[in-house]
Design an enzyme around this catalytic site. Structure first.
Site, PDB file in Angstrom:
ATOM      1  N   CYS A   2       0.868  -1.176   0.000  1.00  0.00           N
ATOM      2  CA  CYS A   2       0.000   0.000   0.000  1.00  0.00           C
ATOM      3  C   CYS A   2       0.907   1.229   0.000  1.00  0.00           C
ATOM      4  O   CYS A   2       2.129   1.106   0.113  1.00  0.00           O
ATOM      5  CB  CYS A   2      -0.848   0.054   1.264  1.00  0.00           C
ATOM      6  SG  CYS A   2      -1.797  -1.445   1.546  1.00  0.00           S
ATOM      7  N   ARG A  27       1.365   1.646  -5.991  1.00  0.00           N
ATOM      8  CA  ARG A  27       1.510   0.678  -4.896  1.00  0.00           C
ATOM      9  C   ARG A  27       0.165   0.046  -4.496  1.00  0.00           C
ATOM     10  O   ARG A  27       0.117  -0.838  -3.660  1.00  0.00           O
ATOM     11  CB  ARG A  27       2.111   1.368  -3.656  1.00  0.00           C
ATOM     12  CG  ARG A  27       3.445   2.005  -3.906  1.00  0.00           C
ATOM     13  CD  ARG A  27       3.951   2.678  -2.654  1.00  0.00           C
ATOM     14  NE  ARG A  27       4.179   1.709  -1.609  1.00  0.00           N
ATOM     15  CZ  ARG A  27       5.274   0.975  -1.482  1.00  0.00           C
ATOM     16  NH1 ARG A  27       6.261   1.113  -2.351  1.00  0.00           N
ATOM     17  NH2 ARG A  27       5.406   0.117  -0.500  1.00  0.00           N
ATOM     18  N   TRP A  74      -3.875  -1.573  -1.115  1.00  0.00           N
ATOM     19  CA  TRP A  74      -3.890  -2.787  -1.946  1.00  0.00           C
ATOM     20  C   TRP A  74      -4.185  -3.897  -0.948  1.00  0.00           C
ATOM     21  O   TRP A  74      -3.327  -4.277  -0.155  1.00  0.00           O
ATOM     22  CB  TRP A  74      -2.524  -2.970  -2.610  1.00  0.00           C
ATOM     23  CG  TRP A  74      -2.443  -4.185  -3.479  1.00  0.00           C
ATOM     24  CD1 TRP A  74      -1.926  -5.397  -3.159  1.00  0.00           C
ATOM     25  CD2 TRP A  74      -2.871  -4.295  -4.837  1.00  0.00           C
ATOM     26  NE1 TRP A  74      -2.021  -6.253  -4.223  1.00  0.00           N
ATOM     27  CE2 TRP A  74      -2.588  -5.611  -5.266  1.00  0.00           C
ATOM     28  CE3 TRP A  74      -3.479  -3.409  -5.745  1.00  0.00           C
ATOM     29  CZ2 TRP A  74      -2.888  -6.058  -6.547  1.00  0.00           C
ATOM     30  CZ3 TRP A  74      -3.765  -3.859  -7.018  1.00  0.00           C
ATOM     31  CH2 TRP A  74      -3.467  -5.155  -7.410  1.00  0.00           C
ATOM     32  N   ASN A  98       1.210   0.040   5.957  1.00  0.00           N
ATOM     33  CA  ASN A  98       1.579  -0.769   4.791  1.00  0.00           C
ATOM     34  C   ASN A  98       2.347  -1.964   5.326  1.00  0.00           C
ATOM     35  O   ASN A  98       3.340  -1.791   6.023  1.00  0.00           O
ATOM     36  CB  ASN A  98       2.464   0.063   3.851  1.00  0.00           C
ATOM     37  CG  ASN A  98       3.137  -0.799   2.798  1.00  0.00           C
ATOM     38  OD1 ASN A  98       2.540  -1.762   2.315  1.00  0.00           O
ATOM     39  ND2 ASN A  98       4.367  -0.455   2.462  1.00  0.00           N
ATOM     40  N   GLY A  99       1.886  -3.167   5.002  1.00  0.00           N
ATOM     41  CA  GLY A  99       2.592  -4.365   5.468  1.00  0.00           C
ATOM     42  C   GLY A  99       1.607  -5.443   5.870  1.00  0.00           C
ATOM     43  O   GLY A  99       0.418  -5.357   5.541  1.00  0.00           O
ATOM     44  N   GLU A 483       8.301 -20.129 -19.625  1.00  0.00           N
ATOM     45  CA  GLU A 483       8.177 -18.746 -19.159  1.00  0.00           C
ATOM     46  C   GLU A 483       9.289 -17.871 -19.746  1.00  0.00           C
ATOM     47  O   GLU A 483       9.043 -16.730 -20.139  1.00  0.00           O
ATOM     48  CB  GLU A 483       8.183 -18.718 -17.622  1.00  0.00           C
ATOM     49  CG  GLU A 483       8.093 -17.362 -16.971  1.00  0.00           C
ATOM     50  CD  GLU A 483       6.836 -16.568 -17.334  1.00  0.00           C
ATOM     51  OE1 GLU A 483       5.931 -17.107 -17.974  1.00  0.00           O
ATOM     52  OE2 GLU A 483       6.813 -15.380 -16.987  1.00  0.00           O
ATOM     53  N   LYS A 487       8.498 -14.631 -22.008  1.00  0.00           N
ATOM     54  CA  LYS A 487       8.978 -13.289 -21.662  1.00  0.00           C
ATOM     55  C   LYS A 487       9.705 -12.687 -22.851  1.00  0.00           C
ATOM     56  O   LYS A 487       9.503 -11.530 -23.186  1.00  0.00           O
ATOM     57  CB  LYS A 487       9.936 -13.316 -20.451  1.00  0.00           C
ATOM     58  CG  LYS A 487       9.320 -13.519 -19.099  1.00  0.00           C
ATOM     59  CD  LYS A 487       8.539 -12.359 -18.560  1.00  0.00           C
ATOM     60  CE  LYS A 487       7.089 -12.403 -18.963  1.00  0.00           C
ATOM     61  NZ  LYS A 487       6.172 -13.174 -18.187  1.00  0.00           N
ATOM     62  N   GLU A 490       7.267 -11.770 -25.729  1.00  0.00           N
ATOM     63  CA  GLU A 490       6.358 -10.679 -25.356  1.00  0.00           C
ATOM     64  C   GLU A 490       6.996  -9.309 -25.470  1.00  0.00           C
ATOM     65  O   GLU A 490       6.371  -8.374 -25.947  1.00  0.00           O
ATOM     66  CB  GLU A 490       5.964 -10.824 -23.877  1.00  0.00           C
ATOM     67  CG  GLU A 490       4.821 -11.723 -23.577  1.00  0.00           C
ATOM     68  CD  GLU A 490       4.515 -11.703 -22.088  1.00  0.00           C
ATOM     69  OE1 GLU A 490       5.404 -12.018 -21.284  1.00  0.00           O
ATOM     70  OE2 GLU A 490       3.378 -11.362 -21.733  1.00  0.00           O
ATOM     71  N   HIS A 506      12.230 -34.993 -30.695  1.00  0.00           N
ATOM     72  CA  HIS A 506      10.996 -35.323 -31.411  1.00  0.00           C
ATOM     73  C   HIS A 506      10.609 -34.224 -32.389  1.00  0.00           C
ATOM     74  O   HIS A 506       9.459 -34.163 -32.829  1.00  0.00           O
ATOM     75  CB  HIS A 506       9.862 -35.588 -30.416  1.00  0.00           C
ATOM     76  CG  HIS A 506      10.166 -36.719 -29.485  1.00  0.00           C
ATOM     77  ND1 HIS A 506      10.254 -38.026 -29.914  1.00  0.00           N
ATOM     78  CD2 HIS A 506      10.471 -36.742 -28.169  1.00  0.00           C
ATOM     79  CE1 HIS A 506      10.567 -38.805 -28.893  1.00  0.00           C
ATOM     80  NE2 HIS A 506      10.720 -38.042 -27.820  1.00  0.00           N
ATOM     81  N   LYS A 623      -2.640  -5.800 -19.697  1.00  0.00           N
ATOM     82  CA  LYS A 623      -2.317  -6.383 -18.392  1.00  0.00           C
ATOM     83  C   LYS A 623      -3.413  -7.327 -17.930  1.00  0.00           C
ATOM     84  O   LYS A 623      -3.160  -8.355 -17.339  1.00  0.00           O
ATOM     85  CB  LYS A 623      -2.116  -5.249 -17.379  1.00  0.00           C
ATOM     86  CG  LYS A 623      -1.591  -5.705 -16.038  1.00  0.00           C
ATOM     87  CD  LYS A 623      -0.137  -6.136 -16.116  1.00  0.00           C
ATOM     88  CE  LYS A 623       0.358  -6.809 -14.867  1.00  0.00           C
ATOM     89  NZ  LYS A 623       1.523  -7.652 -15.129  1.00  0.00           N
TER      90      LYS A 623
HETATM   91  C1  F6R Z   1       2.540 -12.622 -19.467  1.00  0.00           C
HETATM   92  C2  F6R Z   1       1.310 -12.371 -18.762  1.00  0.00           C
HETATM   93  C3  F6R Z   1       0.094 -13.061 -19.256  1.00  0.00           C
HETATM   94  C4  F6R Z   1      -0.836 -13.390 -18.097  1.00  0.00           C
HETATM   95  C5  F6R Z   1      -2.155 -13.966 -18.636  1.00  0.00           C
HETATM   96  C6  F6R Z   1      -3.057 -14.378 -17.495  1.00  0.00           C
HETATM   97  O1  F6R Z   1       3.604 -11.890 -18.973  1.00  0.00           O
HETATM   98  O2  F6R Z   1       1.265 -11.617 -17.839  1.00  0.00           O
HETATM   99  O3  F6R Z   1       0.421 -14.221 -19.969  1.00  0.00           O
HETATM  100  O4  F6R Z   1      -0.212 -14.306 -17.267  1.00  0.00           O
HETATM  101  O5  F6R Z   1      -2.803 -13.017 -19.421  1.00  0.00           O
HETATM  102  O6  F6R Z   1      -3.296 -13.308 -16.651  1.00  0.00           O
HETATM  103  P1  F6R Z   1      -3.740 -13.513 -15.166  1.00  0.00           P
HETATM  104  O7  F6R Z   1      -2.614 -14.115 -14.431  1.00  0.00           O
HETATM  105  O8  F6R Z   1      -4.081 -12.142 -14.695  1.00  0.00           O
HETATM  106  O9  F6R Z   1      -4.927 -14.427 -15.199  1.00  0.00           O
END
Ligand code: F6R
Length: 628
Positions: A2, A27, A74, A98-99, A483, A487, A490, A506, A623
């Protein structure tokens, strides 16, 4: 995570506090509030939602005064609501925090047994009551009452406190959560982070763990929680406001990569019971009875969250010996999967809003399955639609590419597997202690890996002109390979694929030539020999090896040495004299994914940044994905 802010001086403080909170919105932003000495005592205004809602509430109920504190929340304990928003009040005292207070359950019980009626579900209100009690028991100075109250508290906190009995001062204290003091001319400030006060002063003092301070308009008096006075010079900060918001990092993603040790600490806090080699059931969202009864664990998630879920699946199988499966959220909707009543569906989602995962949760619930959400957002749609929730405590993630939420999910899922293994008797005390002890040491080990950023940047530079990359890993390093590839594609737009190392022969092996960099995640674990053989296969075909391995592994290092003199291939990849090896410290197999993923996040970050892409907001991505 927070944001808190405090002001004491000669100006009207509400606009200063709100502006400070605006700079801390990164935050957290599910609710906000102010407490101000108005001359009639301390008055508060709080509102659910973004700061604009607090602005509107303050227009209706203006708070005028020169001493005050503010908070943007948060949620960690209790859903976002006005009652759970800070400041929390007890008697004449108002507190922002915050914590995470680890012993909040016990403290709440104790207060209730003394007749205190709590108004919220938060751990913070407990602190307000403890301070109020201490004042009423004769601690006449607010700072003394805060000191007494904190003597009962275990956990992480940065708090700011005002009291109607001390109209010209703010008391702040810190343990494991950030707090800075801003020194002005006849005014002083406190805040979770520098951006909140940068418009007013560039002279700051960082408060250390176990310290508190009393702020008046003309003085800042710092002491330890035990009462020893401390003198500390202030520092001058020359960051721009934008730099300050990113904590001095170039991008939010890089900041969030470096926040991972703290995110893991917060996710483990109050949940790991090391002396009893167990995980605290109340925090897991799953009853002991259900943990024993479950006949299958069915993970659902999308994207990065599906990668952590895959590791979760491996751990649940290994440690709790429960048949487990993983399904991508969108595919659950497409197929007509069969859920049975003793299924435990674990829905993993950092945002808690992903439509495909939410639809899967609803389908599973309709079929009678019990659903546990693993999410970073309290009271999010997926948490609400589920029967229980296990919250990660990563704080808001701003970079679109998920980093700290991923590793926090790994930590939460490993705790879930341990909890279930303990309840089902498949994991004995020694075994649980070994894994929990390793998990407890992860944040410090993460810091070691993150300190190798410059080496990783040097590797990123070498491969900048590559068009494709392969990522290989086995067992729980397979989701790490997936992953790493995700990354990279993306944020750098370089084509990358993750494969189970055993799958290489394969098909993907056909791609390997001197223009194909292959990242192999090969720490010393029970899959090591097999993965090492895969590396030899890559080398035999002149692929460019980049390895993530355990410190001191000379075999991997020797293998990654290129025999050839430095040269350019058709895509300009230099085969270098120095091997492209990034190491992680020795760690138990189970926690290695939390460490091996860090170099891959940094590799993706540096490749993207060196290419000049928009790291924090990569093209075409959002996001939170609330569409099909
Ligand atoms: C990649 C990323 C996305 C999310 C996906 C699911 O860096 O962030 O692949 O992981 O869109 O999102 P959440 O976790 O919010 O369900």
């Amino acid at each position: 995570m927070c944001g808190i802010v405090g002001y004491v001086g000669q100006k009207d403080c509400a606009p200063i506090l709100v502006e400070g909170l605006r700079r801390l919105e990164y935050r957290g932003y599910d609710s906000a509030g102010l407490a101000v000495h108005t001359g009639r005592g301390v008055e508060i205004v709080r509102a659910v939602g973004k700061l604009s809602n607090l602005d509107a509430a303050l227009k209706k109920n203006p708070l005028s005064g020169t001493t005050g504190i503010g908070h943007t929340r948060w949620a960690t304990h209790g859903r976002p609501s006005e009652a759970n928003a800070h400041p929390h009040v007890a008697g004449h005292v108002a507190v922002v925090h915050n914590g995470i207070i680890e012993n909040h359950v016990q403290l709440r019980r104790d207060l209730e047994s003394r007749g205190v009626k709590l108004q919220s579900d938060t751990d913070t209100e407990i602190v307000a009551h403890l301070i109020d009690e201490a004042m009423r028991q004769g601690r006449t100075r607010l700072s003394e009452a805060v000191r007494t109250a904190l003597g009962h508290v275990r956990g992480a906190y940065a708090i700011a406190v005002v009291s109607g009995d001390a109209p010209d001062e703010i008391v702040v204290a810190k343990q494991d959560s950030p707090l800075v003091l801003g020194i002005g001319e006849n005014e002083n400030f406190a805040a979770s982070d520098i951006p909140a006060i940068l418009a007013h002063t560039r002279d700051i003092i960082l408060l250390h763990d176990g310290e508190m301070a009393v702020l008046t308009a003309s003085h800042v008096e710092i002491s330890t929680l035990e009462g020893t006075r401390i003198t500390r010079e202030h520092k001058r900060i020359d960051w721009s406001p934008m730099q300050a918001e990113k904590g001095g990092y170039k991008h939010f993603m890089l900041k969030e990569i470096h926040e991972q040790p703290r995110a893991i600490e917060d996710t483990l806090r109050g949940r790991v019971d090391l002396p009893n080699a167990d995980v605290v059931g109340a925090e897991i969202g799953l009853s002991a009875e259900l943990a024993q009864r479950v006949s299958r664990v069915y993970f659902v998630a999308c994207g990065t969250s599906a990668h952590s879920a895959m590791a979760g699946r491996y751990w649940v199988e290994q440690l709790a010996r429960i048949p487990s499966t993983l399904e991508i959220g969108s595919e659950v909707r497409t197929r007509d999967p069969v859920f049975v009543p003793n299924d435990l569906v674990v829905a993993v989602s950092q945002s808690g809003e992903t439509l495909d995962t939410l639809a899967a949760v609803k389908a599973a619930k309709a079929a009678g399955a019990h659903v546990l959400a693993v999410t970073n957002v309290v009271d999010s749609a997926i948490a609400r639609a589920s029967d229980g929730a296990l919250y990660t405590h990563a704080g808001p993630e701003i970079g679109v590419a998920s980093t700290k939420c991923f590793t926090s999910q790994l930590a939460a899922l490993l705790m879930l597997a341990i909890y279930m293994g303990r309840r089902r008797g498949t994991l004995d005390t020694d075994g649980a202690h070994r894994v929990l002890d390793a998990l407890w040491r992860v944040p410090a080990q993460m810091r070691e890996v993150l300190a190798r950023g410059e080496d990783i940047k040097a590797i990123a530079k070498k491969y900048l002109r590559t068009r494709d990359m392969l990522f290989l890993g086995r067992g729980t390093e397979f989701p790490v390979a997936l992953e790493g590839a995700l990354k990279l594609k993306e944020i750098s737009y370089i084509h990358a694929e993750g494969y189970a190392a055993g799958e290489m022969k394969h098909g993907p092996i056909a791609l390997i030539d001197e223009d194909m960099p292959v990242v192999v995640v090969c720490p010393r674990d029970n899959q090591y020999d097999k993965t090492f053989s895969n590396m030899e296969e890559v080398k035999a075909r002149e692929g460019q090896l980049i390895a993530v391995c355990t410190e001191g592994d000379e075999d991997v290092r020797a293998l990654c040495f290129s025999d050839a003199a430095p040269r350019s291939s058709t895509r300009g990849i230099l085969s270098a004299a120095e091997p492209d090896v990034i190491t992680i410290p020795e760690a138990a197999n189970e926690v290695q994914p939390l460490l091996t993923v860090l170099p891959l996040q940094l590799l993706a970050y540096y490749m993207a940044d060196l290419k000049g892409t928009d790291v924090d907001q990569p093209r075409n991505l959002a996001k939170t994905v609330t569409v099909e």
